[in-house]
Enzyme design. Structure first.
Site, mmCIF file in Angstrom:
data_model
loop_
_atom_site.group_PDB
_atom_site.id
_atom_site.type_symbol
_atom_site.label_atom_id
_atom_site.label_comp_id
_atom_site.label_asym_id
_atom_site.label_seq_id
_atom_site.Cartn_x
_atom_site.Cartn_y
_atom_site.Cartn_z
ATOM 1 N N LYS A 145 0.788 -1.229 0.000
ATOM 2 C CA LYS A 145 0.000 0.000 0.000
ATOM 3 C C LYS A 145 0.826 1.287 0.000
ATOM 4 C CE LYS A 145 -3.371 -1.095 -0.649
ATOM 5 N NZ LYS A 145 -3.667 -1.774 -1.954
ATOM 6 N N HIS A 185 7.111 -7.439 -2.030
ATOM 7 C CA HIS A 185 6.885 -6.718 -0.769
ATOM 8 C C HIS A 185 7.806 -7.273 0.320
ATOM 9 C CE1 HIS A 185 3.454 -4.616 -2.313
ATOM 10 N NE2 HIS A 185 2.674 -5.664 -2.384
ATOM 11 N N SER A 240 -4.582 2.818 4.325
ATOM 12 C CA SER A 240 -4.757 2.145 3.039
ATOM 13 C C SER A 240 -4.774 0.616 3.211
ATOM 14 C CB SER A 240 -3.622 2.579 2.095
ATOM 15 O OG SER A 240 -3.799 2.035 0.822
HETATM 16 P P1 A3P Z 1 -5.045 4.759 -0.895
HETATM 17 O O1 A3P Z 1 -5.697 3.518 -0.362
HETATM 18 O O2 A3P Z 1 -4.572 5.653 0.208
HETATM 19 O O3 A3P Z 1 -5.881 5.488 -1.883
HETATM 20 P P2 A3P Z 1 -0.181 -0.307 -3.691
HETATM 21 O O4 A3P Z 1 -0.234 -0.190 -5.166
HETATM 22 O O5 A3P Z 1 1.183 -0.398 -3.120
HETATM 23 O O6 A3P Z 1 -1.101 -1.396 -3.202
HETATM 24 O O7 A3P Z 1 -0.732 1.061 -3.076
HETATM 25 C C1 A3P Z 1 -2.076 1.435 -3.208
HETATM 26 C C2 A3P Z 1 -2.194 2.872 -2.753
HETATM 27 O O8 A3P Z 1 -1.547 3.715 -3.720
HETATM 28 C C3 A3P Z 1 -3.645 3.323 -2.678
HETATM 29 O O9 A3P Z 1 -3.701 4.304 -1.650
HETATM 30 C C4 A3P Z 1 -3.821 3.918 -4.068
HETATM 31 O O10 A3P Z 1 -4.893 4.792 -4.203
HETATM 32 C C5 A3P Z 1 -2.493 4.649 -4.214
HETATM 33 N N1 A3P Z 1 -2.215 4.990 -5.621
HETATM 34 C C6 A3P Z 1 -2.230 4.180 -6.704
HETATM 35 N N2 A3P Z 1 -1.999 4.884 -7.824
HETATM 36 C C7 A3P Z 1 -1.840 6.173 -7.441
HETATM 37 C C8 A3P Z 1 -1.581 7.387 -8.146
HETATM 38 N N3 A3P Z 1 -1.471 7.415 -9.476
HETATM 39 N N4 A3P Z 1 -1.477 8.521 -7.426
HETATM 40 C C9 A3P Z 1 -1.589 8.519 -6.084
HETATM 41 N N5 A3P Z 1 -1.850 7.403 -5.359
HETATM 42 C C10 A3P Z 1 -1.969 6.240 -6.038
#
Ligand code: A3P
Length: 296
Positions: free
Chosen positions: A48, A109, A139
């Protein structure tokens, strides 16, 4: 939905004290003996922390800003996760990785001390993205709610406790970010922060280009920034993870691209919780020089 196979959460195996989503010791042995190629590019994160975002940025860079190339393939299916066997896929990602031509982009991860040694030996380039603990926790909580791969988070308060004590998949956030921070001085690691990418994507993309020894025109970089913005990625079915079966990710509970905003933790932490968290954070991060910011 009711006709879809019910998925049980992935098994947790403690490897050197870290809870990992790995079904067996045999599977762990295979992961640890994973054979990297020198031109593999690894995206490493605590869950996340903006993994999907960085994956998309890297794909766009690798393809000189040509988003058409990936119109048909979801991010989730492009880059194998070294250590995961998803129940909806025919084989573990580790085996899928063997079939992918170089140069591969692989995702992990794993904490730095559990990285398959061949990745270090081959001197692979690694991009680590770290996100501030509070937003990462929020998140992760929502992700636990929406995915059948992970156990139910119980209450928000319960989940906070679990996160703080490292009793969640991939273990302690504190150890993860510190372990990789220390590793960056010994290996080819570009250590980036989610909040910096949000604040100034161009500057961070230039760092990535430098690290990959690649140049792109300003026009292409602007195109990449647009294509990988939260607004565009959350509407794109190839990047918003809606291509993943709904019995794995239930977007009616919470979206995968949920808020994408530093500082969202303020909507979840009570004053008392925040004080307790900060006090615990100070202890866990004592002596660390990591420059995190929790809002922009
Ligand atoms: P949130 O749940 O706070 O919205 P991962 O890909 O490591 O699982 O992380 C997911 C998190 O990254 C989520 O956070 C998601 O919305 C955010 N995320 C993914 N793409 C993004 C982008 N282009 N800009 C900002 N945040 C992004």
């Amino acid at each position: 939905r009711s006709l879809e196979k019910k998925i049980t959460p992935l098994n947790v195996l403690h490897v050197h004290g870290v809870p990992l989503l790995i079904p067996s010791k045999e599977m762990w042995d295979k992961i640890y003996n994973f054979q990297a190629r020198p031109d593999d590019l690894i995206v490493a994160t605590y869950p996340k922390s903006g993994t999907t975002w960085m994956q998309e940025i890297l794909d766009m860079i690798q393809n000189d800003g040509d988003e058409e190339k990936y119109r048909q393939v979801a991010t989730f299916d492009r880059h194998p996760v070294i250590e995961v066997a998803f129940p909806h896929k025919e084989k573990p990602d580790l085996e899928i990785a063997l079939e992918i031509p170089s140069p591969r982009i692989l995702k992990t991860h794993l904490p730095s001390h559990l990285i398959p040694p061949s990745i270090w030996k081959q001197n692979c380039k690694i991009i680590y993205v770290a996100r501030n603990a509070k937003d990462c926790l929020v998140s992760y909580y929502h992700f636990h709610r929406m995915t059948s791969l992970l156990a139910d988070p119980q209450s928000w308060e319960d989940f906070c406790e679990k996160f703080m004590s490292g009793k969640v998949a991939y273990g302690s956030w504190y150890d993860h970010v510190k372990g990789w921070w220390d590793a960056k001085d010994k290996h080819q690691i570009l250590y980036l922060f989610y909040e910096d990418i949000k604040k100034n994507p161009k500057c961070e993309i230039y760092k990535v280009l430098d690290f990959l020894e690649k140049t792109l025109s300003e026009d292409i970089i602007n195109k990449i920034i647009h294509h990988t913005s939260f607004e565009v990625m959350s509407k794109n079915p190839m990047t918003n993870q809606t291509a993943v079966p709904s019995n794995i990710f239930d977007h009616t509970i919470s979206k995968f691209l949920r808020k994408g905003m530093p500082g969202d933790w303020k909507n979840y932490f009570t004053v008392a919780m925040n004080e307790k968290f900060d006090e615990h954070y100070e202890k866990k991060m004592a002596g660390a020089t990591l420059p995190f910011c929790t809002e922009i």
